[in-house]
Design an enzyme around this catalytic site. Structure first.
Site, PDB file in Angstrom:
ATOM      1  N   MET A 147     -11.871 -77.850  72.533  1.00  0.00           N
ATOM      2  CA  MET A 147     -10.710 -77.560  71.713  1.00  0.00           C
ATOM      3  C   MET A 147     -10.937 -78.012  70.286  1.00  0.00           C
ATOM      4  O   MET A 147     -11.048 -77.238  69.392  1.00  0.00           O
ATOM      5  CB  MET A 147      -9.453 -78.223  72.305  1.00  0.00           C
ATOM      6  CG  MET A 147      -9.042 -77.629  73.636  1.00  0.00           C
ATOM      7  SD  MET A 147      -8.372 -75.959  73.515  1.00  0.00           S
ATOM      8  CE  MET A 147      -9.827 -74.965  73.695  1.00  0.00           C
ATOM      9  N   CYS A 148     -11.062 -79.310  70.070  1.00  0.00           N
ATOM     10  CA  CYS A 148     -11.448 -79.816  68.758  1.00  0.00           C
ATOM     11  C   CYS A 148     -11.573 -81.328  68.837  1.00  0.00           C
ATOM     12  O   CYS A 148     -11.272 -81.947  69.858  1.00  0.00           O
ATOM     13  CB  CYS A 148     -10.456 -79.400  67.658  1.00  0.00           C
ATOM     14  SG  CYS A 148      -8.954 -80.387  67.557  1.00  0.00           S
ATOM     15  N   ARG A 149     -12.033 -81.925  67.760  1.00  0.00           N
ATOM     16  CA  ARG A 149     -12.068 -83.364  67.579  1.00  0.00           C
ATOM     17  C   ARG A 149     -11.449 -83.648  66.220  1.00  0.00           C
ATOM     18  O   ARG A 149     -11.679 -82.898  65.263  1.00  0.00           O
ATOM     19  CB  ARG A 149     -13.491 -83.913  67.596  1.00  0.00           C
ATOM     20  CG  ARG A 149     -14.316 -83.617  68.834  1.00  0.00           C
ATOM     21  CD  ARG A 149     -14.020 -84.590  69.991  1.00  0.00           C
ATOM     22  NE  ARG A 149     -12.859 -84.180  70.756  1.00  0.00           N
ATOM     23  CZ  ARG A 149     -12.368 -84.871  71.806  1.00  0.00           C
ATOM     24  NH1 ARG A 149     -12.946 -86.006  72.161  1.00  0.00           N
ATOM     25  NH2 ARG A 149     -11.334 -84.436  72.459  1.00  0.00           N
TER      26      ARG A 149
END
Length: 269
Positions: free
Chosen positions: A1-3
């Site tokens: 998804m993301c960081r």
């Protein structure tokens, strides 16, 4: 998804926070260590930062991977700030509005990021979008789930809610409308950080009176990193960190005796 990551502390080059650490956000774009969903965050990145005396942050975003942007390498080397928010993105829907879909989103003094995904998007949030003022919907930077979540948060902020309350109420509202969503939200105004852990990892490291870092995962192996429990609201400044449990949805309307914020345990010396 993301960081994603937010930093409050002494003036530092962007690269000291994002690039230089052995497992910093730069490396997390291709080799995250604790990401539960997805493996490579190459669908865009962004960083927002504050200059002394200016409450409105600057911002740099691109649609491609952070490691392929030589302009960012120069920027990270020379730009210094005492507060920033940055993110690398793994798109839920490929090609959604290019760099406009990359965090951080911004309005006024705020920078915002969403690590996660809204289940059943876009149909699941259509009723919530219908309740927003038309100007908020028409002003969305992108047509993805994170942009709408930001519109919901921003509407609360503009109505006078404090940052932590705006995040908590938005998470609970979206989770009711779209069960199974992952809603790790991160927000700063350059003086404070608010964040939620809801479905993915969140950590913080604090040196009271000096600096606070809140991130999806630790950027090094320092033992002072503390993991935030799932379904928790974090509120932090340069001097303090408070954790407040977010109520289970089925219990959110019931009275409780344990509603006071709790201070986390001290990390090991």
């Amino acid at each position: 998804m993301c960081r994603h990551i937010a930093y409050l502390g002494p003036d530092s080059a962007l690269g000291r926070v994002l690039v230089d650490p052995p497992h910093g956000l730069f490396r997390q774009s291709w080799a995250p260590r604790r990401q539960r969903y997805g493996t490579v965050n190459a669908d865009g990145f962004g960083v927002g930062w504050y200059a002394e005396g200016d409450p409105v942050p600057g911002r740099y975003r691109r649609a491609g991977p952070i490691w392929g942007d030589q302009s960012f390498a120069d920027l990270a080397r020379v730009v210094r700030t005492g507060a920033l928010l940055a993110a690398v993105r793994d798109a839920t829907v490929a090609g959604a509005d290019d760099e406009a879909a990359a965090a951080p989103f911004t309005a006024g003094p705020w920078l915002f990021s969403h690590n996660g995904a809204v289940a059943g998007w876009p149909r699941s949030l259509a009723p919530l979008a219908a309740d927003l003022p038309a100007v908020e919907v028409l002003s969305m930077e992108a047509r993805n789930d994170s942009a709408l979540v930001w519109a919901l948060v921003l509407n609360r902020l503009r109505a006078g809610d404090e940052e932590g309350q705006a995040l908590a109420d938005t998470v609970l509202e979206v989770a009711r409308a779209a069960p199974g969503s992952r809603l790790n939200l991160l927000l700063t105004d350059g003086e404070t950080i608010a964040a939620t852990a809801w479905g993915d990892t969140l950590w913080y490291r604090a040196e009271p009176g000096r600096s606070t870092v809140v991130a999806s995962e630790p950027y090094d192996d320092d033992p002072h990193w503390v993991e935030v429990p799932d379904r928790t609201l974090l509120a932090a400044s340069r001097t303090d960190v408070l954790l407040t449990p977010l109520k289970e949805l089925e219990e959110s309307s019931r009275p409780h005796d344990d509603t006071s914020p709790v201070r986390p345990k001290e990390p090991p010396a």
